[in-house]
Write an enzyme that holds these catalytic residues in place. Structure first.
Site, PDB file in Angstrom:
ATOM      1  N   CYS A 155       1.554  -1.186   0.223  1.00  0.00           N
ATOM      2  CA  CYS A 155       0.031   0.196   0.113  1.00  0.00           C
ATOM      3  C   CYS A 155       1.036   1.262  -0.032  1.00  0.00           C
ATOM      4  O   CYS A 155       1.033   1.596  -1.090  1.00  0.00           O
ATOM      5  CB  CYS A 155      -1.287   0.085   1.512  1.00  0.00           C
TER       6      CYS A 155
HETATM    7  P1  NAD Z   1      -4.265  -8.596  -3.911  1.00  0.00           P
HETATM    8  O1  NAD Z   1      -2.880  -7.995  -5.437  1.00  0.00           O
HETATM    9  O2  NAD Z   1      -3.586  -9.151  -2.649  1.00  0.00           O
HETATM   10  O3  NAD Z   1      -5.712  -9.150  -4.401  1.00  0.00           O
HETATM   11  C1  NAD Z   1      -6.253  -8.562  -5.718  1.00  0.00           C
HETATM   12  C2  NAD Z   1      -6.579  -9.974  -6.346  1.00  0.00           C
HETATM   13  O4  NAD Z   1      -7.956  -9.899  -7.305  1.00  0.00           O
HETATM   14  C3  NAD Z   1      -6.102 -11.280  -6.379  1.00  0.00           C
HETATM   15  O5  NAD Z   1      -6.046 -12.559  -6.397  1.00  0.00           O
HETATM   16  C4  NAD Z   1      -6.593 -11.756  -8.024  1.00  0.00           C
HETATM   17  O6  NAD Z   1      -6.041 -12.590  -9.137  1.00  0.00           O
HETATM   18  C5  NAD Z   1      -7.549 -10.646  -8.401  1.00  0.00           C
HETATM   19  N1  NAD Z   1      -8.634 -10.463  -9.831  1.00  0.00           N
HETATM   20  C6  NAD Z   1      -7.241  -9.527 -10.376  1.00  0.00           C
HETATM   21  N2  NAD Z   1      -7.749  -9.294 -11.490  1.00  0.00           N
HETATM   22  C7  NAD Z   1      -9.288  -9.616 -11.379  1.00  0.00           C
HETATM   23  C8  NAD Z   1     -10.403 -10.300 -12.624  1.00  0.00           C
HETATM   24  N3  NAD Z   1     -10.937  -9.178 -13.627  1.00  0.00           N
HETATM   25  N4  NAD Z   1     -11.644 -10.182 -12.058  1.00  0.00           N
HETATM   26  C9  NAD Z   1     -11.249 -11.084 -10.600  1.00  0.00           C
HETATM   27  N5  NAD Z   1     -10.583 -11.841 -10.348  1.00  0.00           N
HETATM   28  C10 NAD Z   1      -9.528 -11.216 -10.124  1.00  0.00           C
HETATM   29  O7  NAD Z   1      -4.385  -7.154  -3.574  1.00  0.00           O
HETATM   30  P2  NAD Z   1      -4.783  -6.484  -1.958  1.00  0.00           P
HETATM   31  O8  NAD Z   1      -3.976  -6.758  -1.093  1.00  0.00           O
HETATM   32  O9  NAD Z   1      -5.581  -7.598  -1.173  1.00  0.00           O
HETATM   33  O10 NAD Z   1      -5.464  -5.483  -2.679  1.00  0.00           O
HETATM   34  C11 NAD Z   1      -6.474  -4.868  -3.535  1.00  0.00           C
HETATM   35  C12 NAD Z   1      -6.768  -3.607  -3.990  1.00  0.00           C
HETATM   36  O11 NAD Z   1      -7.127  -3.425  -2.049  1.00  0.00           O
HETATM   37  C13 NAD Z   1      -5.554  -2.323  -3.845  1.00  0.00           C
HETATM   38  O12 NAD Z   1      -6.507  -1.653  -4.167  1.00  0.00           O
HETATM   39  C14 NAD Z   1      -4.665  -1.917  -2.799  1.00  0.00           C
HETATM   40  O13 NAD Z   1      -4.020  -1.055  -2.541  1.00  0.00           O
HETATM   41  C15 NAD Z   1      -6.320  -1.894  -1.650  1.00  0.00           C
HETATM   42  N6  NAD Z   1      -5.543  -2.326  -0.307  1.00  0.00           N
HETATM   43  C16 NAD Z   1      -4.654  -3.030   0.239  1.00  0.00           C
HETATM   44  C17 NAD Z   1      -5.202  -3.106   1.420  1.00  0.00           C
HETATM   45  C18 NAD Z   1      -3.555  -4.500   2.067  1.00  0.00           C
HETATM   46  O14 NAD Z   1      -3.116  -4.452   2.915  1.00  0.00           O
HETATM   47  N7  NAD Z   1      -3.244  -5.172   1.188  1.00  0.00           N
HETATM   48  C19 NAD Z   1      -5.246  -2.279   2.329  1.00  0.00           C
HETATM   49  C20 NAD Z   1      -6.128  -1.658   2.187  1.00  0.00           C
HETATM   50  C21 NAD Z   1      -6.416  -1.550   0.475  1.00  0.00           C
END
Ligand code: NAD
Length: 448
Positions: A279
């Site tokens: 993040c």
């Molecule tokens: P991640 O990369 O761990 O997971 C994303 C998932 O989405 C993956 O499993 C991927 O296969 C799937 N995906 C991608 N395209 C897709 C589609 N078209 N259809 C279905 N599935 C699809 O991401 P994350 O860490 O969970 O982060 C997600 C969002 O949340 C980001 O914008 C991030 O900035 C935000 N965020 C993350 C956190 C954190 O601590 N990880 C905290 C707050 C906000």
């Protein structure tokens, strides 16, 4: 409510499991079949405290996973988008957001039920009402606000305590394009009585998320800049400096008869080897780049980022002060995860540290209690030795660099005790007392 969640990463799976636990019917969607299978088998796809137990209690009952986005949307009233938003090519990369919005739009085509689409991913201000709205309208043939609702509901979880964060939320930000969209987001959080809710338009909700992360990153780089000066001047220990800062009445409240209470922001005002994870690094860069692209450059954030990028090299410099030629020297790096209690190694400071050690010819051993298995993905096959235990990782070490604040690393002084010659400990988190080992160097102190 019947909820579909697109993306089962850290945010998607935690949101899904917690909403299901609170009585919603959740369908998680991912392109990755192996993640879907694991979730359906009740196995957590990521390491997160409390997630396995909670997933087991809802999998196959209130929560299931699928690769079939169309069916998931058809079976739901609300769809959350929780896919990744990496930083690439000098700006936020919205390809996964656009793809999901188009897929959801296609799923809505020909349907007549009112459906609400909510962006939960972190996206630069304007994305929900711009790219997402456009993609949904083009693919569905329906108008936002009439045919479907649209909103933005940012996620504030901290990896390692994500379940706890969900259950004891400090705020719920509801950014809807209209009252009906806001009401749908609001209904997701039924039962969260007393949690402050901020209702706003989607762009404001998007900006709240960035401003929150930018503040934390700024606090970290601020402290590291102070630490670097203290280390350079010598005879000043940044840990004591910050102890003095934390006691300011802006951070610590001391009321007669009560134990002093220090604001958790103080945790970000501690010297270290820089922030990492999925993040802060990308969000700071994405917001600064978005600002620059609209003619509003963000000088502070650009500097926050520059300080952070340079910080891991400080650890290697501290090592080289004592061991100028690293060729063939055995160096152990403790911690690959960007922070303790998570297996997330994205943007970990361990990566530049190890790469710089390898470039200088050192023989590198790494150890991480949870993320050790990712060493090969991070560094390539055979470039570093991966130790199976803390003790084994230290056995041959001439120097140790501590990157992650894992509780287990408190045993390092005990494990190094009596070794001759004594290995040098370079403490990138200032978690070990300088006097606890024979040879110590730390951020914001220099060599002790
Ligand atoms: P991640 O990369 O761990 O997971 C994303 C998932 O989405 C993956 O499993 C991927 O296969 C799937 N995906 C991608 N395209 C897709 C589609 N078209 N259809 C279905 N599935 C699809 O991401 P994350 O860490 O969970 O982060 C997600 C969002 O949340 C980001 O914008 C991030 O900035 C935000 N965020 C993350 C956190 C954190 O601590 N990880 C905290 C707050 C906000």
């Amino acid at each position: 409510m019947r909820v579909a969640i697109v993306g089962t990463g850290y945010v998607g799976i935690v949101t899904g499991v917690c909403l299901a636990h609170r009585g919603h019917d959740v369908i998680c969607v991912d392109l990755d079949r192996s993640k879907v299978d694991r979730i359906n088998a009740g196995e957590a796809p990521i390491h997160e405290v409390g997630l396995p137990e909670r997933l087991k209690s809802v999998a196959g009952r209130r929560l299931r996973a699928t690769t079939d986005l169309k069916a998931a949307v058809a079976a739901s009233e609300v769809t959350l988008i929780a896919v990744g938003t990496p930083f690439a090519g000098g700006a936020i990369d919205l390809q996964f957001i656009e793809q999901s919005a188009r897929d959801i739009g296609r799923a809505l085509r020909g349907t007549t039920d009112y459906h609400v689409v909510v962006v939960r991913s972190t996206v630069v201000p304007g994305t929900t009402e711009g790219l997402v709205r456009r993609a949904l309208e083009e693919e569905s043939g329906r108008q936002s606000g009439a045919g479907f609702g649209l909103g933005m509901n940012p996620e504030f979880l901290t990896e390692g305590q994500a379940i706890e964060d969900f259950e004891s939320q400090d705020r719920i930000v509801i950014g809807g394009i209209d009252a009906r969209s806001c009401a749908a987001i609001d209904a997701l959080y039924e039962g969260f009585d007393g949690v402050p809710r901020v209702q706003a338009n989607p762009a404001t909700a998007e900006m709240i998320k960035y401003a929150s992360n930018a503040l934390l990153a700024t606090a970290i780089s601020f402290t590291n800049e102070m630490a670097n000066l203290a280390g350079t001047l010598g005879n000043i220990d940044i840990v004591n400096v910050m102890r003095g800062v934390h006691l300011s009445r802006y951070l610590t409240r001391a009321e007669p008869g009560k134990a002093p209470w220090t604001a958790p922001l103080a945790n970000f005002l501690m010297a270290g080897c820089g922030y990492g994870g999925s993040c802060l690094p990308k969000d700071v860069k994405a917001l600064a780049s978005a600002g620059a692209s609209v003619g509003s450059p963000m000088r502070l954030l650009e500097t926050v980022e520059a300080i952070n990028t340079a910080q891991p090299a400080r650890l290697v410099a501290l090592l080289r002060d004592e061991m100028p030629d690293l060729k063939g020297r055995r160096v152990t790096v403790l911690g690959l995860a960007f922070k303790q209690d998570t297996d997330d190694v994205r943007e970990t400071p361990a990566r530049p540290v190890v790469e710089q050690l390898l470039a200088a010819g050192a023989a590198v051993t790494v150890y991480d209690p949870i993320a050790g298995g990712q060493a090969e993905t991070l560094f390539g096959k055979g470039r570093v030795q991966v130790a199976g235990s803390l003790q084994a990782s230290l056995a041959e070490a001439e120097a140790v660099i501590l990157i992650t604040r894992w509780a287990e690393f408190e045993r390092v002084p005990q494990l190094l005790a009596g070794r001759s010659p004594a290995p040098l400990l370079v403490d990138g988190r200032r978690m070990i007392e300088p006097g606890a080992v024979s040879r110590y160097a730390g951020i914001g102190l220099g060599a002790a």
